[in-house]
Write an enzyme that holds these catalytic residues in place. Structure first.
Site, PDB file in Angstrom:
ATOM      1  N   CYS B  85      23.761  -3.499  11.907  1.00 23.25           N
ATOM      2  CA  CYS B  85      22.856  -3.471  13.054  1.00 23.25           C
ATOM      3  C   CYS B  85      23.611  -3.227  14.367  1.00 23.25           C
ATOM      4  CB  CYS B  85      21.992  -4.727  13.099  1.00 23.25           C
ATOM      5  SG  CYS B  85      20.580  -4.550  14.213  1.00 23.25           S
ATOM      6  N   HIS B 200      19.360  -4.695   7.958  1.00 21.59           N
ATOM      7  CA  HIS B 200      20.015  -5.972   7.668  1.00 21.59           C
ATOM      8  C   HIS B 200      20.071  -6.198   6.160  1.00 21.59           C
ATOM      9  CE1 HIS B 200      20.397  -7.645  11.735  1.00 21.59           C
ATOM     10  NE2 HIS B 200      19.333  -6.895  11.996  1.00 21.59           N
ATOM     11  N   GLU B 202      21.557  -8.460   4.587  1.00 20.42           N
ATOM     12  CA  GLU B 202      21.486  -9.907   4.305  1.00 20.42           C
ATOM     13  C   GLU B 202      20.055 -10.423   4.358  1.00 20.42           C
ATOM     14  OE1 GLU B 202      22.297  -8.542   7.097  1.00 20.42           O
ATOM     15  OE2 GLU B 202      21.785  -9.789   8.826  1.00 20.42           O
TER      16      GLU B 202
END
Lengths: 267, 224
Positions: B85, B200, B202
């Site tokens: 990001c 993202h 994660e």
């Protein structure tokens, strides 16, 4: 457009337990928040919203631990709201593993708080939650007109007991101007009664702002979820009881919406 | 000094690194996942993650204040590096956010605002020009070049995005993943030992964890 519409199961958490009330009263227990979140994650939920309805300080610490545990197990975005009043509250929640925080009452009493929060942490993590009640009805020109024209919705605080005099649509526009990156819009008239979202309100707010809007309050069927997107224009739909009590899985809801031509993330 | 950590997650005081570290630990339970800003440990780590959340001015300010800019540029030449990001944006030449901020110039590209790009692009439909900003949610990523980090991930799989600034996929020569949001945006870029994503991983459920797993096993070799 390939960007998917989102389904967001909502967990109202009181002292470390998921609860669900009808119009903010008549509370039922619905389990351990981390267990519940893990189940929704496996079913393909696009995000989890965690609303802390705990009143006590001890309860707040429980919340931080619960958020921490949830973020260690559930690798989808997590929004946490309830009692967010200071920049320090936001910092703590983000550090515990929240991706976004929802600000509600504090924004009403101190709108600049939203601006400070967005400047400090970025608009992408600042959600403004709006609880609105209809104070005058839209006029419906045709029998199958679900949106109508006119009508007014006002923001209420304290679980729907205190009117603020603020117009919900104007407030949403103002909050976006102050840096809100998303609006979580709850109809207090519809909340918990399972008759569907307030589509006229949803449509009005979606047309007025250029950030994503989450429709909330009133889902009783899969059709209601689809209507929130197709009729209301919402970017995401939030629901609690239809998922908590096993009426439908998130996967079933997504399948249903996808079959009606709505762009969804299917596992 | 003890042995090198398996993966260093660069902490420059912005946003939530907890979830990046937790996700790495999930895919590599035995790995020593370290989070911090000590340049010496980052230099010695086997692989490095440069995450980011928030506004670019504050991010770059903190990166420079903590003396991490040189370390990141150094790592970008030597070992597997994953930018996420704002971390990806920080590797670019310049960002138009906050009235213009110079970034680390590892890639020669510009980071631009969706709103400006939509207004400029005359071929967009009026619906596209009204697209909401931030670009928030699950969008498809077209794998326009093969890469070891795409292993086990289907073409056009969905990842979670939340951003208002982006790198144009067409002008960026390092694009390996494209996402369409009005315009073609660079969802993933790669060069040698560097891989960077606008989304993202994660927060992207199974496919995101798969990408992190691939990163933890990557030797840093890639030739397009």
């Amino acid at each position: 457009m390939p960007l998917a519409k989102r389904i967001i199961p909502c967990l109202d958490v009181d002292n470390g337990r998921v609860v669900k009330g009808v119009q903010f009263v008549d509370i039922r227990d619905a389990g351990d928040p981390v267990e519940v979140a893990r189940r929704y994650n496996e079913q393909g939920a696009d995000e989890i919203t965690f609303l802390d309805i705990t009143a006590s300080h001890e309860g707040r610490d429980t919340t931080l631990h619960t958020v921490e545990r949830m973020a260690s197990e559930v690798f989808i975005p997590l929004t946490v709201g309830g009692g967010v009043r200071e920049l320090e509250d936001i910092r703590r929640l983000l550090n515990a593993g929240a991706d976004k925080v929802a600000i509600n009452t504090a924004a009403i009493f101190n709108p600049k708080f939203v601006r400070e929060a967005a400047e400090r942490f970025g608009s992408q993590c600042i959600v403004v939650a709006i609880d609105a009640k209809q104070v005058s009805a839209p006029s419906y020109a045709h029998a199958n007109d679900q949106l109508g024209s006119g009508g007014r919705w006002e923001i209420f605080t304290h679980g729907g007991r205190k009117p603020t005099g603020l117009d919900a649509v104007e407030w949403a526009v103002k909050m976006v101007g102050y840096g809100a990156g998303e609006i979580l819009l709850t109809s207090m008239d519809q909340d918990g009664v399972k008759q569907g979202f307030d589509l006229a309100l949803t449509h009005r707010v979606c047309a007025a702002v250029n950030v994503p809007v989450i429709a909330s309050g009133g889902v009783g069927s899969l059709q209601h979820l689809a209507d929130g997107v197709s009729v209301g224009g919402a970017d995401a739909v939030l629901a609690a009881s239809i998922f908590h009590f096993g009426e439908y899985t998130v996967a079933q809801a997504k399948q249903y919406m996808a079959e009606r031509g709505i762009e969804m993330r299917l596992l | 000094m003890t042995t090198a950590v398996d993966v260093a997650v660069i902490d420059y005081g912005m946003g939530n690194l907890h979830s990046v570290a937790k996700a790495l630990q999930r895919v590599a339970p035995k790995a020593n996942v370290w989070v911090g800003d000590d340049p010496a440990i980052i230099r010695r780590a086997n692989r490095v993650v440069y995450p980011g959340v928030g506004a670019i001015r504050d991010c770059m300010g903190e990166v420079r204040r903590r003396g991490l800019d040189e370390v990141i540029v150094e790592v970008a030449r030597s070992k597997p590096l994953l930018g996420i990001c704002v971390g990806m944006q920080g590797l670019m030449h310049h960002s138009s956010e906050n009235n213009g901020i110079d970034c680390l110039d590892v890639f020669p590209d510009e980071v631009v605002f969706f709103g400006d790009a939509f207004a400029k692009e005359s071929c967009l439909s009026s619906a596209e020009q009204r697209l909401k900003v931030p670009h928030m949610g699950w969008n498809t990523v077209q794998q326009c070049h093969s890469h070891p980090l795409w292993k086990g991930i289907k073409n056009n799989a969905r990842f979670y995005f939340v951003h208002s600034y982006f790198v144009n996929a067409k002008s960026c020569l390092s694009t390996v993943g494209i996402t369409q949001y009005g315009l073609d945006i660079a969802a993933a870029i790669a060069r040698d030992n560097i891989f960077a994503v606008q989304f993202h991983p994660e927060k992207s459920h199974r496919d995101g964890l798969q990408l992190l797993d691939n990163f933890m096993q990557w030797d840093g070799n890639y030739s397009c």
